[in-house]
Design a protein around this motif. Structure first.
Motif, PDB file in Angstrom:
ATOM      1  N   LYS A  92       0.673  -1.004  -0.414  1.00 12.94           N
ATOM      2  CA  LYS A  92      -0.108  -0.445  -0.289  1.00 12.94           C
ATOM      3  C   LYS A  92       0.885   1.173   0.110  1.00 12.94           C
ATOM      4  CE  LYS A  92      -4.015  -2.334   2.488  1.00 12.94           C
ATOM      5  NZ  LYS A  92      -4.506  -2.161   3.741  1.00 12.94           N
ATOM      6  N   GLU A 143      -4.599   8.909   3.018  1.00 11.82           N
ATOM      7  CA  GLU A 143      -6.179   8.757   2.701  1.00 11.82           C
ATOM      8  C   GLU A 143      -5.909   7.668   1.332  1.00 11.82           C
ATOM      9  OE1 GLU A 143     -10.442  10.798   0.747  1.00 11.82           O
ATOM     10  OE2 GLU A 143      -8.618  11.761   1.083  1.00 11.82           O
ATOM     11  N   ARG A 144      -7.099   6.615   1.661  1.00  4.95           N
ATOM     12  CA  ARG A 144      -7.121   5.290   0.552  1.00  4.95           C
ATOM     13  C   ARG A 144      -8.218   5.287   0.612  1.00  4.95           C
ATOM     14  NH1 ARG A 144      -6.150   0.334   0.153  1.00  4.95           N
ATOM     15  NH2 ARG A 144      -4.594  -0.178  -1.601  1.00  4.95           N
ATOM     16  N   ARG A 145      -8.761   4.999  -0.687  1.00  3.08           N
ATOM     17  CA  ARG A 145     -10.034   4.868  -0.844  1.00  3.08           C
ATOM     18  C   ARG A 145     -11.014   5.027  -0.001  1.00  3.08           C
ATOM     19  NH1 ARG A 145      -8.596  -1.602  -2.179  1.00  3.08           N
ATOM     20  NH2 ARG A 145      -7.770  -1.318  -4.315  1.00  3.08           N
ATOM     21  N   ASP A 146     -12.002   4.873   1.057  1.00  2.00           N
ATOM     22  CA  ASP A 146     -12.779   5.175   2.181  1.00  2.00           C
ATOM     23  C   ASP A 146     -12.069   5.021   3.220  1.00  2.00           C
ATOM     24  OD1 ASP A 146     -12.159   2.891   1.764  1.00  2.00           O
ATOM     25  OD2 ASP A 146     -14.618   1.716   3.100  1.00  2.00           O
TER      26      ASP A 146
END
Length: 204
Positions: A92, A143-146
């Motif tokens: 990630k 921040e990543r996706r939701d």
């Protein structure tokens, strides 16, 4: 858990069944570890104090759902001779880092670090080399996706690989690699905290 870890974990039941009293013991133990770490690493005194405030936060900081920031645990996973370090090319974050992950409710962060080391490396014969905290690091996760951006309060322990070095790649990693600790310490491309830990390890 693999290896000779009974001396550190034999008195601890599985964390999902721990009582209020045993959780309080774990919290007190973490406070003690943070105090000892601050005494050994005075430059991190304020950081250790900040970590300590999270223990009694009304919103459980041992769970990732606390989006203001939460505890994680990771490992300085060294070879049996202490000369090499196992790193993950994080899927990630796309950086070479130490192995680790979320506490997910477990307040015994050394146990979390050992579990993450086993799951992410596939190695057997891993042992908690020292129950003391090796390093603390507070770092921002974008921040990543939701999931909005948030702070990780990472508590790090030394884990030693006594059962061999043949790792198994997990879904958490793009790659795994053993690297000489001295190389990490002098590599300007290494993460700042990785260099700090490498220098600390070499100076021990």
């Amino acid at each position: 858990m693999s290896g000779d870890n009974g001396r550190y974990f034999s008195g601890h039941p599985a964390f999902m069944s721990e009582t209020t009293e045993s959780l309080a013991v774990l919290d007190d133990h973490l406070r003690h570890l943070l105090h000892d770490y601050a005494r050994k690493e005075p430059a991190h005194d304020a950081l250790a104090a900040e970590f300590g405030t999270l223990i009694d936060d009304a919103e459980d900081a041992f769970r990732r759902e606390r989006l203001a920031g939460h505890f994680t645990a990771s490992c300085w996973l060294v070879s049996a001779d202490g000369q090499r370090l196992l790193l993950t090319h994080h899927r990630k974050l796309h950086r070479w880092l130490q192995l680790g992950g979320h506490a997910d409710g477990d307040r015994d962060l050394a146990r979390v670090a050992l579990k993450e080391a086993e799951e992410e490396s596939g190695l057997t014969g891993l042992v908690l080399d020292d129950p003391a905290i090796f390093d603390l690091d507070k770092h921002w996760i974008p921040e990543r996706r939701d999931v909005p951006g948030h702070w990780h309060y990472d508590v790090r322990f030394v884990i030693r690989a006594l059962g061999g070095e043949d790792f198994v790649l997990s879904e958490e990693s793009l790659e795994l690699a053993w690297r000489p600790v001295a190389e990490v310490a002098s590599d300007p491309q290494s993460d700042e905290s990785m260099q700090r830990m490498a220098r600390r390890w070499l100076a021990r």
